[in-house]
Design a protein around this motif. Structure first.
Motif, short mmCIF file in Angstrom:
data_model
loop_
_atom_site.label_atom_id
_atom_site.label_comp_id
_atom_site.label_asym_id
_atom_site.label_seq_id
_atom_site.Cartn_x
_atom_site.Cartn_y
_atom_site.Cartn_z
N ARG A 116 0.83 -1.20 0.00
CA ARG A 116 0.00 0.00 0.00
C ARG A 116 0.86 1.26 0.00
NH1 ARG A 116 -5.18 -0.60 0.22
NH2 ARG A 116 -6.17 -2.44 1.14
N ALA A 151 -1.35 -2.24 -4.35
CA ALA A 151 -2.73 -1.83 -4.10
C ALA A 151 -3.06 -0.54 -4.86
CB ALA A 151 -2.95 -1.61 -2.60
N SER A 180 -11.45 2.22 -1.30
CA SER A 180 -10.18 1.81 -0.70
C SER A 180 -10.10 2.34 0.73
CB SER A 180 -9.02 2.37 -1.52
OG SER A 180 -7.81 2.34 -0.81
#
Length: 361
Positions: A116, A151, A180
């Motif tokens: 991420r 991600a 998200s």
């Protein structure tokens, strides 16, 4: 990969698990809740429909088979799929680590991992790695490992195609909804799917670089857009990362990617390329072999791989870079150009016809 894992991966990446995947007729394809107490409200508001998969912490789960008459699949999980530094698990046989991008180069790979971008430092590290690959042809080793997934790809240069609240939803502990965990708020628990879709569309209209939603809570939009605008090839870079990762899983390593640090045909390095779009097939090679790798909606996985002999690979590269057979004829013989062009057009992966894209920095 099981259907459950595919749903979890498309929720994390923001890309449909397979090319040509259709959105469910009702609700989001994949929903992840942080609070199990929100499940009833999610089902009542239509955010999850009969074909949805809903991940709920601590829930015992239901059957994973979905269909128009079965109701949504509810999958219980432990831990977290959202927080960098955490780990989520489903039963005793699937674990997904979540790491921030900036620390991943220093961490050992122990299993499936979602990377991420959690702040400006992570974003700068991502851009530095992309610039190094673009100019030197060196891709970060951790990023191309087969168990790694980056991600929120739509906000990092892949574009918004396929993403949105009909593909994935994250429902935070306070009831706020986005695509998200790092995304801008699209609504609140109780809002309908139509409201979320309208808000997602509105937030993406008029922005310099889509998608403005998925990382909106952790990156200033002006900085993100400026960085992507300076690198119009980022979609191509992300496609190359995916290709290298896929080929590493097949035992093919130490590959170079055309357009990143050089070309197979050195004379093409000085030519402005037409092969900078993320959907244009990739030419990869090493000392032993050459490959063409591309997305194809007609195939089950959306990806196809072809091994080429060297002269055919050089012809393919000339077609990709120049965008037409007449222009490519300066760099490859006409016989190979015609054969390669005809073959790949016939299998749904045309190599010619792309328009040149500014090189950026």
């Amino acid at each position: 990969m099981s259907a459950t894992k595919r749903h979890l991966m498309q929720w994390g990446t923001g890309r449909p698990a397979t090319a040509g995947s259709r959105e469910p007729r009702h609700g989001a394809a994949t929903v992840v809740l942080e609070d199990p107490g929100h499940l009833a409200a999610v089902l009542a508001s239509g955010l999850a429909g009969p074909e949805s998969v809903v991940f709920v912490p601590g829930h015992p789960g239901t059957e994973a088979d979905t269909g128009p008459d079965s109701g949504p699949a509810v999958i219980g999980y432990e831990g977290s799929f959202s927080e960098p530094g955490g780990e989520g698990s489903i039963g005793s046989d699937f674990y997904l680590q979540v790491q921030s991008y900036g620390v991943s180069a220093y961490m050992s790979v122990v299993g499936p991992t979602l990377l991420r971008v959690a702040d400006d430092n992570d974003f700068e590290a991502f851009l530095d790695d992309a610039d190094r690959a673009r100019h030197d042809g060196v891709f970060a080793d951790f990023l191309t490992h087969p168990v790694m997934q980056l991600a929120d790809l739509p906000a990092l240069g892949a574009g918004p195609a396929g993403d949105g609240p009909l593909l994935r939803l994250h429902i935070a502990a306070d009831g706020s909804l986005s695509t998200s965990p790092a995304g801008r708020r699209l609504g609140t628990l109780g809002d309908s799917p139509d409201v979320l879709a309208e808000n997602w569309q509105r937030l993406n209209e008029g922005v310099a670089q889509a998608c403005s939603v998925a990382l909106g809570l952790v990156l200033p939009e002006d900085g993100r857009s400026a960085a992507l605008a300076a690198r119009p090839w980022l979609g191509r870079y992300l496609a190359a990362v995916e290709g290298l990762r896929d080929l590493r899983a097949r035992g093919l390593d130490r590959l170079r990617v055309s357009g990143f640090g050089g070309r197979m045909v050195p004379a093409l390095e000085a030519v402005p390329g037409a092969d900078l779009g993320g959907d244009v097939p990739l030419l990869l090679w090493n000392e032993d072999a050459s490959f063409l790798y591309g997305a194809d909606a007609s195939s089950g996985s959306g990806r196809r791989l072809f091994q080429l002999e060297r002269k055919a690979a050089q012809a393919a590269e000339a077609l990709l870079v120049l965008g037409s057979r007449p222009a490519a004829a300066e760099f490859a013989d006409e016989e190979h150009l015609a054969a390669v062009d005809r073959f790949f057009t016939g299998v749904g992966l045309p190599l010619a016809g792309a328009a040149p894209v500014p090189a950026g920095r």
